[in-house]
Scaffold this motif. Structure first.
Motif, short mmCIF file in Angstrom:
data_model
loop_
_atom_site.label_atom_id
_atom_site.label_comp_id
_atom_site.label_asym_id
_atom_site.label_seq_id
_atom_site.Cartn_x
_atom_site.Cartn_y
_atom_site.Cartn_z
N ASP A 75 0.85 -1.19 0.00
CA ASP A 75 0.00 0.00 0.00
C ASP A 75 0.89 1.24 0.00
OD1 ASP A 75 0.89 0.36 2.66
OD2 ASP A 75 -0.92 -0.53 3.50
N TRP A 76 0.25 2.42 -0.04
CA TRP A 76 1.02 3.67 -0.10
C TRP A 76 1.95 3.81 1.10
CZ3 TRP A 76 1.35 5.83 -4.58
CH2 TRP A 76 0.28 5.84 -5.46
N VAL A 92 3.49 13.40 -6.05
CA VAL A 92 2.80 13.63 -7.31
C VAL A 92 3.39 14.86 -7.98
CG1 VAL A 92 0.59 14.17 -8.38
CG2 VAL A 92 0.68 12.58 -6.47
N TYR A 118 2.34 5.94 -12.22
CA TYR A 118 1.35 6.32 -11.21
C TYR A 118 0.12 5.42 -11.37
CZ TYR A 118 -1.25 9.59 -8.18
OH TYR A 118 -1.97 10.17 -7.16
N ALA A 119 -0.27 5.15 -12.61
CA ALA A 119 -1.44 4.29 -12.87
C ALA A 119 -1.22 2.89 -12.29
CB ALA A 119 -1.72 4.22 -14.36
N LEU A 122 -1.81 3.19 -8.63
CA LEU A 122 -3.23 3.41 -8.37
C LEU A 122 -4.02 2.10 -8.48
CD1 LEU A 122 -3.93 6.81 -10.16
CD2 LEU A 122 -3.96 6.36 -7.70
N ARG A 123 -3.68 1.30 -9.47
CA ARG A 123 -4.37 -0.01 -9.62
C ARG A 123 -4.06 -0.91 -8.42
NH1 ARG A 123 -2.94 0.64 -14.99
NH2 ARG A 123 -1.08 -0.64 -14.78
N GLY A 126 -4.98 1.61 -4.89
CA GLY A 126 -6.22 2.39 -4.85
C GLY A 126 -5.92 3.88 -4.86
N PRO A 127 -7.00 4.67 -4.79
CA PRO A 127 -6.80 6.13 -4.85
C PRO A 127 -6.03 6.62 -3.64
CG PRO A 127 -9.12 5.59 -4.48
CD PRO A 127 -8.39 4.30 -4.65
N LYS A 129 -2.61 9.51 -2.69
CA LYS A 129 -1.34 9.96 -3.24
C LYS A 129 -0.33 10.06 -2.12
CE LYS A 129 -2.23 14.90 -2.96
NZ LYS A 129 -2.23 16.15 -3.64
#
Length: 136
Positions: A75-76, A92, A118-119, A122-123, A126-127, A129
């Motif tokens: 995760d992020w 970003v 970045y895509a 995101l996949r 998830g959303p 940043k």
């Protein structure tokens, strides 16, 4: 154009050489120095424009260092922690993610240069940043 007088001390042989060059070109030492500085500054400006393209050796080294961590992050927060262990963070920038040094914040490259857009993140995550750690 406004001009200003500048005094420059040169080694004797260099001063004689530039004087001879000025005589050959039917110009002045000042004009030769002005032309050299103008050309140098133009070349420097040109190099700065291409600096946005990261050095291939840097990309290769960063890929070797960070690829596994970027691929295995879940995760992020995990990605951020893994990168911080190496002294980097992402944020970003212009619709993508850029990699920066943690100490100076200097941008090294975009994450897509390392094979992770970045895509892609995101996949996977998830959303959301990444946050700049210096703004926390």
């Amino acid at each position: 154009m406004n001009k200003r007088t500048v005094t420059v001390q040169l080694p004797v042989d260099l001063a004689l050489a530039v004087h001879d060059l000025a005589t050959e070109q039917e110009g002045t030492v000042g004009k030769i120095v002005e032309d050299l500085l103008t050309a140098h500054l133009a070349a420097k400006k040109s190099r700065q424009k291409t600096r946005d393209e990261p050095d291939e050796r840097l990309i290769f080294a960063l890929q070797k260092l960070l690829f596994r961590d970027m691929a295995e992050a879940v995760d992020w927060a995990d990605l951020d922690a893994r990168l911080r262990r190496h002294g980097y963070f992402i944020k970003v920038a212009w619709g993508g993610l850029s990699l920066h040094t943690e100490t100076s914040g200097h941008k090294l490259c975009n994450t897509h240069d390392l094979g992770f857009s970045y895509a892609t993140f995101l996949r996977r995550f998830g959303p959301g940043k990444p946050k700049d750690p210096r703004q926390a």
